[in-house]
Write an enzyme that holds these catalytic residues in place. Structure first.
Site, PDB file in Angstrom:
ATOM      1  N   HIS A   1     -39.950  42.522  59.449  1.00  0.00           N
ATOM      2  CA  HIS A   1     -41.143  43.309  59.136  1.00  0.00           C
ATOM      3  C   HIS A   1     -40.930  44.086  57.835  1.00  0.00           C
ATOM      4  CE1 HIS A   1     -43.881  42.620  62.392  1.00  0.00           C
ATOM      5  NE2 HIS A   1     -43.003  42.949  63.320  1.00  0.00           N
TER       6      HIS A   1
ATOM      7  N   TYR B   1     -51.982  44.676  58.857  1.00  0.00           N
ATOM      8  CA  TYR B   1     -51.587  44.554  60.256  1.00  0.00           C
ATOM      9  C   TYR B   1     -52.815  44.599  61.171  1.00  0.00           C
ATOM     10  CZ  TYR B   1     -48.091  44.607  63.925  1.00  0.00           C
ATOM     11  OH  TYR B   1     -47.297  44.270  64.987  1.00  0.00           O
TER      12      TYR B   1
ATOM     13  N   GLU C   1     -46.753  39.170  62.325  1.00  0.00           N
ATOM     14  CA  GLU C   1     -45.882  38.995  63.495  1.00  0.00           C
ATOM     15  C   GLU C   1     -45.242  37.605  63.493  1.00  0.00           C
ATOM     16  OE1 GLU C   1     -44.837  40.843  66.197  1.00  0.00           O
ATOM     17  OE2 GLU C   1     -45.526  42.526  64.977  1.00  0.00           O
TER      18      GLU C   1
ATOM     19  N   ASP D   1     -54.907  45.410  70.611  1.00  0.00           N
ATOM     20  CA  ASP D   1     -53.695  45.036  69.888  1.00  0.00           C
ATOM     21  C   ASP D   1     -53.977  44.734  68.415  1.00  0.00           C
ATOM     22  OD1 ASP D   1     -51.041  44.269  69.389  1.00  0.00           O
ATOM     23  OD2 ASP D   1     -51.376  42.210  70.076  1.00  0.00           O
TER      24      ASP D   1
ATOM     25  N   HIS E   1     -50.155  40.337  68.271  1.00  0.00           N
ATOM     26  CA  HIS E   1     -49.076  39.724  69.049  1.00  0.00           C
ATOM     27  C   HIS E   1     -49.561  38.517  69.835  1.00  0.00           C
ATOM     28  CE1 HIS E   1     -47.532  43.852  68.441  1.00  0.00           C
ATOM     29  NE2 HIS E   1     -46.369  43.229  68.380  1.00  0.00           N
TER      30      HIS E   1
END
Length: 424
Positions: free
Chosen positions: A246, A257, A266, A339, A344
């Site tokens: 990251h 993000y 990710e 999220d 993710h």
């Protein structure tokens, strides 16, 4: 799951925490802890999103300067290494040299900015980000304190020192070294920022804290000890590779993000995390298991890992935290507010594409597929709000540049097979 969690990060994804919180198979304290962790997750997620948004802002803009951080080894850490009697002579000499170099840089910077008088009066200034000639690692003990303001904690082991009696300290130190050596040996990349940035880690964070994370604001790794379901974070090389990547992403092609760009963020961390694991275990693409967080699950949990790049959606199925929800094909992609837009959840789609390409090329994953993904991140062609198809197109172009038309066709098919395809 700890009841005093202060931070939630991305080793344990939020959908798993939601399942733990909702499952009647879990005791009330565990469910309440998961709910608290999800509340904290939002603030942490916002912090990472702001970090990457600042990195993507035009140079010189106000937003671009919001989250500047020190990129050189801090004076106090170098001083500790230089003065330590049980550090080897070479490391001690390097630390003394770099300390003198940094102090001279600071002096010149302050003099040019007219800041000496201000600093003497107690005004602090930003440090410059000069390159040091050696990467320094340091591991601290957070002593089960869950207050991030008290990090990094008490220093336990620094660059050049021998192993301690604390296994978590040694694992954090050694595995950070394996990550750094992978980037240096395979991609000629120096540490996290290509300027030998220091790598600081804190272990024993919180009481029974079942997570680990890279904090972009304080620029360090933080590890909990685990508890009921998840553990061994310092011992999982792919997890450490994922989190440190990251930071590498910040210095190559920062990806916002959120949504598809966040899922790609990710995904890139999983790609390099899995390659590091495969290098350590000396596994070719066809022999590897392609599992992320394989050694994090406690015995008795019905599952094999946190994620599967080979078969997204199959990593675990346990009534205490549900079934792995990752889709493996873009046809199952749906817009969501959870999220950060499913960063993710939907990383499994490009993960499967990378697996497809690696197996099709054969050999070690970093030899062709990994090199293509690395050149993609270095290309300057990845926009901050990159979509899956935009990213796929650049990987196809880089495959052709590096290995020819046949390689480009392999990479295109890898993406087509997960539903990320150009419309006819």
């Amino acid at each position: 799951m700890a009841t005093r969690n202060h931070h939630v990060c991305y080793v344990v994804p939020p959908y798993m925490l939601s399942a733990i919180a909702d499952s009647s198979k879990n005791d009330d304290p565990i469910r309440e802890s998961a709910r608290h962790a999800l509340t904290i997750h939002k603030s942490y997620c916002d912090k990472r999103e702001k970090r990457f948004a600042a990195l993507c802002a035009p140079r010189g803009s106000r937003a671009a300067n919001v989250h500047q951080r020190q990129n050189i080894v801090p004076d106090h850490m170098l001083q500790h290494i230089a003065d330590s009697e049980d550090v080897d002579d070479d490391t001690r000499a390097c630390a003394k040299r770099d300390l003198e170099h940094i102090r001279s840089i600071h002096a010149k910077y302050q003099e040019s900015q007219g800041l000496r008088a201000e600093q003497k009066a107690g005004v602090t200034t930003e440090q410059t980000s000069e390159t040091t000639e050696k990467t320094y690692r340091a591991v601290y003990d957070a002593k089960n304190d869950s207050n991030e303001a008290n990090l990094p904690g008490k220093v336990v082991r620094v660059e050049g020192q021998k192993a301690t009696k604390d296994e978590a300290v040694n694992e954090a130190y050694d595995n950070a070294g394996l990550v750094l050596s992978f980037y240096a040996d395979i991609f000629n990349w120096k540490s996290i920022d290509n300027k030998n940035m220091h790598v600081i880690s804190s272990v024993h964070f919180g009481e029974n804290y079942e997570n680990a994370f890279w904090d972009p604001e304080i620029a360090q790794m933080v590890y909990g000890d685990g508890h009921d379901f998840l553990t061994n974070f310092t011992g999982c090389i792919d997890v450490i590779g994922h989190e440190l990547t990251h930071a590498v992403t910040e210095h190559t092609s920062p990806l916002d993000y959120t949504g598809q760009s966040g899922a790609l963020n990710e995904h890139v961390s999983d790609v390099f995390g899995i390659m590091i694991k495969q290098r350590v275990e000396d596994e070719t693409a066809d022999k590897a298991d392609w599992l992320i967080g394989e050694y994090c699950l406690m015995p008795g949990v019905k599952g094999v890992a946190l994620r599967s790049m080979k078969a997204p959606g199959t990593a675990y199925d346990d009534p205490r935290f549900g079934k792995d929800p990752q889709p493996a094909n873009f046809k199952d992609y749906k817009i969501t507010l959870e999220d950060n837009g499913g960063v993710h959840l939907y990383s499994g789609i490009p993960n499967k594409a990378f697996y497809n390409a690696s197996v099709a090329f054969g050999g070690y994953s970093w030899e062709k597929a990994g090199k293509i993904w690395w050149e993609t991140m270095q290309s300057g062609q990845i926009p901050s709000r990159c979509t899956f198809i935009q990213f796929a197109d650049v990987t196809v172009d880089k495959a052709g540049d590096l290995f020819g038309d046949d390689a480009a066709a392999i990479v295109r098919k890898a993406w087509d097979d997960v539903g990320v395809a150009r419309k006819s």
